[in-house]
Design a protein around this motif. Structure first.
Motif, PDB file in Angstrom:
ATOM      1  N   ARG A   1       0.835  -1.209   0.000  1.00 27.46           N
ATOM      2  CA  ARG A   1       0.000   0.000   0.000  1.00 27.46           C
ATOM      3  C   ARG A   1       0.872   1.261   0.000  1.00 27.46           C
ATOM      4  N   ARG A   2       1.892   1.278   0.869  1.00 30.39           N
ATOM      5  CA  ARG A   2       2.781   2.449   0.939  1.00 30.39           C
ATOM      6  C   ARG A   2       3.562   2.639  -0.360  1.00 30.39           C
ATOM      7  N   ALA A   3       4.028   1.539  -0.968  1.00 32.45           N
ATOM      8  CA  ALA A   3       4.776   1.631  -2.235  1.00 32.45           C
ATOM      9  C   ALA A   3       3.880   2.176  -3.342  1.00 32.45           C
ATOM     10  N   CYS A   4       2.636   1.739  -3.380  1.00 32.93           N
ATOM     11  CA  CYS A   4       1.708   2.241  -4.399  1.00 32.93           C
ATOM     12  C   CYS A   4       1.424   3.725  -4.195  1.00 32.93           C
ATOM     13  N   LEU A   5       1.291   4.150  -2.955  1.00 31.93           N
ATOM     14  CA  LEU A   5       1.091   5.583  -2.690  1.00 31.93           C
ATOM     15  C   LEU A   5       2.297   6.395  -3.165  1.00 31.93           C
ATOM     16  N   ARG A   6       3.509   5.902  -2.870  1.00 33.04           N
ATOM     17  CA  ARG A   6       4.728   6.601  -3.305  1.00 33.04           C
ATOM     18  C   ARG A   6       4.809   6.708  -4.820  1.00 33.04           C
ATOM     19  N   GLU A   7       4.394   5.647  -5.527  1.00 29.99           N
ATOM     20  CA  GLU A   7       4.458   5.632  -6.993  1.00 29.99           C
ATOM     21  C   GLU A   7       3.277   6.350  -7.642  1.00 29.99           C
ATOM     22  N   GLY A   8       2.255   6.662  -6.860  1.00 31.54           N
ATOM     23  CA  GLY A   8       1.076   7.317  -7.426  1.00 31.54           C
ATOM     24  C   GLY A   8       0.204   6.377  -8.229  1.00 31.54           C
ATOM     25  N   VAL A   9       0.186   5.099  -7.842  1.00 28.62           N
ATOM     26  CA  VAL A   9      -0.639   4.104  -8.528  1.00 28.62           C
ATOM     27  C   VAL A   9      -1.667   3.553  -7.543  1.00 28.62           C
ATOM     28  N   GLN A  10      -2.665   2.865  -8.075  1.00 28.85           N
ATOM     29  CA  GLN A  10      -3.755   2.330  -7.264  1.00 28.85           C
ATOM     30  C   GLN A  10      -3.458   0.884  -6.868  1.00 28.85           C
ATOM     31  N   PHE A  11      -3.488   0.599  -5.570  1.00 33.07           N
ATOM     32  CA  PHE A  11      -3.284  -0.744  -5.033  1.00 33.07           C
ATOM     33  C   PHE A  11      -4.593  -1.509  -5.198  1.00 33.07           C
ATOM     34  N   LEU A  12      -4.618  -2.478  -6.111  1.00 29.18           N
ATOM     35  CA  LEU A  12      -5.854  -3.199  -6.428  1.00 29.18           C
ATOM     36  C   LEU A  12      -6.132  -4.310  -5.423  1.00 29.18           C
ATOM     37  N   ASP A  13      -7.393  -4.525  -5.147  1.00 29.49           N
ATOM     38  CA  ASP A  13      -7.895  -5.609  -4.308  1.00 29.49           C
ATOM     39  C   ASP A  13      -7.462  -5.511  -2.844  1.00 29.49           C
ATOM     40  N   GLU A  14      -6.596  -4.555  -2.501  1.00 36.86           N
ATOM     41  CA  GLU A  14      -6.145  -4.343  -1.125  1.00 36.86           C
ATOM     42  C   GLU A  14      -5.658  -5.628  -0.462  1.00 36.86           C
ATOM     43  N   THR A  15      -4.951  -6.464  -1.210  1.00 35.72           N
ATOM     44  CA  THR A  15      -4.457  -7.715  -0.642  1.00 35.72           C
ATOM     45  C   THR A  15      -3.188  -8.169  -1.354  1.00 35.72           C
ATOM     46  N   VAL A  16      -2.508  -9.102  -0.716  1.00 40.12           N
ATOM     47  CA  VAL A  16      -1.341  -9.750  -1.312  1.00 40.12           C
ATOM     48  C   VAL A  16      -1.584 -11.252  -1.291  1.00 40.12           C
ATOM     49  N   VAL A  17      -0.900 -11.960  -2.185  1.00 40.88           N
ATOM     50  CA  VAL A  17      -1.039 -13.414  -2.293  1.00 40.88           C
ATOM     51  C   VAL A  17       0.327 -14.038  -2.068  1.00 40.88           C
ATOM     52  N   GLY A  18       0.385 -15.030  -1.191  1.00 37.25           N
ATOM     53  CA  GLY A  18       1.649 -15.704  -0.913  1.00 37.25           C
ATOM     54  C   GLY A  18       2.213 -16.353  -2.158  1.00 37.25           C
ATOM     55  N   HIS A  19       3.520 -16.147  -2.380  1.00 37.92           N
ATOM     56  CA  HIS A  19       4.163 -16.688  -3.577  1.00 37.92           C
ATOM     57  C   HIS A  19       5.347 -17.585  -3.262  1.00 37.92           C
ATOM     58  N   GLY A  20       5.770 -17.590  -2.021  1.00 36.74           N
ATOM     59  CA  GLY A  20       6.908 -18.442  -1.685  1.00 36.74           C
ATOM     60  C   GLY A  20       7.253 -18.326  -0.218  1.00 36.74           C
ATOM     61  N   LEU A  21       7.840 -19.387   0.294  1.00 33.31           N
ATOM     62  CA  LEU A  21       8.249 -19.447   1.691  1.00 33.31           C
ATOM     63  C   LEU A  21       9.483 -20.326   1.773  1.00 33.31           C
ATOM     64  N   ARG A  22      10.525 -19.806   2.398  1.00 36.09           N
ATOM     65  CA  ARG A  22      11.726 -20.610   2.581  1.00 36.09           C
ATOM     66  C   ARG A  22      12.546 -20.050   3.728  1.00 36.09           C
ATOM     67  N   LEU A  23      13.486 -20.833   4.182  1.00 36.49           N
ATOM     68  CA  LEU A  23      14.400 -20.371   5.213  1.00 36.49           C
ATOM     69  C   LEU A  23      15.506 -19.551   4.560  1.00 36.49           C
TER      70      LEU A  23
END
Length: 113
Positions: free
Chosen positions: A34-56
Protein backbone atom coordinates in the motif's frame (compact mmCIF):
# COMPACT_ATOMS: atom_id res chain seq x y z
CA UNK A 1 1.14 -37.36 29.81
CA UNK A 2 3.00 -39.61 27.42
CA UNK A 3 5.83 -38.59 25.15
CA UNK A 4 3.60 -38.93 22.07
CA UNK A 5 0.96 -36.64 23.61
CA UNK A 6 3.65 -34.07 24.42
CA UNK A 7 4.92 -34.20 20.83
CA UNK A 8 1.38 -33.73 19.50
CA UNK A 9 0.83 -30.71 21.75
CA UNK A 10 4.16 -29.20 20.66
CA UNK A 11 3.34 -29.83 17.00
CA UNK A 12 -0.08 -28.20 17.42
CA UNK A 13 1.51 -25.21 19.18
CA UNK A 14 4.03 -24.87 16.32
CA UNK A 15 1.23 -24.88 13.73
CA UNK A 16 -0.73 -22.24 15.66
CA UNK A 17 2.40 -20.08 16.02
CA UNK A 18 3.16 -20.41 12.28
CA UNK A 19 -0.43 -19.47 11.39
CA UNK A 20 -0.41 -16.32 13.56
CA UNK A 21 3.08 -15.37 12.39
CA UNK A 22 1.96 -15.76 8.77
CA UNK A 23 -1.04 -13.51 9.38
CA UNK A 24 1.19 -10.79 10.86
CA UNK A 25 3.69 -11.12 7.99
CA UNK A 26 0.85 -10.88 5.45
CA UNK A 27 -0.40 -7.69 7.12
CA UNK A 28 3.13 -6.26 6.92
CA UNK A 29 3.19 -7.19 3.23
CA UNK A 30 -0.15 -5.47 2.60
CA UNK A 31 1.05 -2.35 4.40
CA UNK A 32 4.33 -2.29 2.43
CA UNK A 33 2.49 -2.74 -0.89
CA UNK A 34 0.00 0.00 0.00
CA UNK A 35 2.78 2.45 0.94
CA UNK A 36 4.78 1.63 -2.23
CA UNK A 37 1.71 2.24 -4.40
CA UNK A 38 1.09 5.58 -2.69
CA UNK A 39 4.73 6.60 -3.30
CA UNK A 40 4.46 5.63 -6.99
CA UNK A 41 1.08 7.32 -7.43
CA UNK A 42 -0.64 4.10 -8.53
CA UNK A 43 -3.76 2.33 -7.26
CA UNK A 44 -3.28 -0.74 -5.03
CA UNK A 45 -5.85 -3.20 -6.43
CA UNK A 46 -7.89 -5.61 -4.31
CA UNK A 47 -6.15 -4.34 -1.12
CA UNK A 48 -4.46 -7.71 -0.64
CA UNK A 49 -1.34 -9.75 -1.31
CA UNK A 50 -1.04 -13.41 -2.29
CA UNK A 51 1.65 -15.70 -0.91
CA UNK A 52 4.16 -16.69 -3.58
CA UNK A 53 6.91 -18.44 -1.69
CA UNK A 54 8.25 -19.45 1.69
CA UNK A 55 11.73 -20.61 2.58
CA UNK A 56 14.40 -20.37 5.21
CA UNK A 57 16.99 -17.64 4.75
CA UNK A 58 19.60 -15.74 6.72
CA UNK A 59 19.00 -12.10 7.53
CA UNK A 60 21.76 -9.48 7.46
CA UNK A 61 22.76 -10.40 11.04
CA UNK A 62 23.15 -14.05 10.05
CA UNK A 63 20.05 -15.30 11.88
CA UNK A 64 17.83 -17.92 10.26
CA UNK A 65 14.42 -16.42 9.40
CA UNK A 66 11.47 -17.25 7.22
CA UNK A 67 11.59 -15.45 3.87
CA UNK A 68 8.10 -14.89 2.52
CA UNK A 69 7.29 -13.56 -0.94
CA UNK A 70 3.94 -12.01 -1.82
CA UNK A 71 2.46 -10.82 -5.10
CA UNK A 72 -0.10 -8.06 -5.58
CA UNK A 73 -1.64 -6.09 -8.41
CA UNK A 74 -1.78 -2.36 -9.01
CA UNK A 75 -3.08 -0.03 -11.70
CA UNK A 76 -1.74 3.17 -13.21
CA UNK A 77 -4.92 4.33 -14.98
CA UNK A 78 -7.64 2.12 -13.52
CA UNK A 79 -7.96 0.23 -16.82
CA UNK A 80 -4.75 -1.76 -16.51
CA UNK A 81 -3.28 -4.31 -14.12
CA UNK A 82 0.38 -4.75 -13.27
CA UNK A 83 2.04 -7.19 -10.92
CA UNK A 84 4.10 -6.13 -7.95
CA UNK A 85 5.89 -8.09 -5.25
CA UNK A 86 6.91 -7.83 -1.61
CA UNK A 87 9.59 -9.90 0.13
CA UNK A 88 9.84 -10.15 3.91
CA UNK A 89 12.55 -11.73 6.02
CA UNK A 90 10.94 -12.42 9.34
CA UNK A 91 8.72 -9.37 9.71
CA UNK A 92 11.15 -6.99 8.01
CA UNK A 93 10.33 -5.85 4.49
CA UNK A 94 13.44 -6.28 2.35
CA UNK A 95 12.02 -5.65 -1.14
CA UNK A 96 8.98 -4.02 -2.71
CA UNK A 97 8.75 -3.99 -6.50
CA UNK A 98 6.24 -1.77 -8.34
CA UNK A 99 8.18 -1.24 -11.56
CA UNK A 100 6.20 -3.40 -14.01
CA UNK A 101 4.26 -0.39 -15.34
CA UNK A 102 7.52 1.39 -16.16
CA UNK A 103 8.82 -1.65 -18.04
CA UNK A 104 5.53 -2.02 -19.94
CA UNK A 105 5.58 1.67 -20.91
CA UNK A 106 9.23 1.40 -22.03
CA UNK A 107 8.40 -1.64 -24.18
CA UNK A 108 5.62 0.29 -25.93
CA UNK A 109 7.93 3.24 -26.60
CA UNK A 110 10.60 0.92 -28.03
CA UNK A 111 8.04 -0.83 -30.25
CA UNK A 112 6.89 2.53 -31.66
CA UNK A 113 10.41 3.38 -32.87
Amino acid sequence: MTFVELLLILAFAAVVWFWFDSLKAREAGIDAARRACLREGVQFLDETVVGHGLRLARDERGHVVLRRAYAFEYSVSGDDRHGGSVVLEGREVVLVDVTAHRLARRAVVIDLH
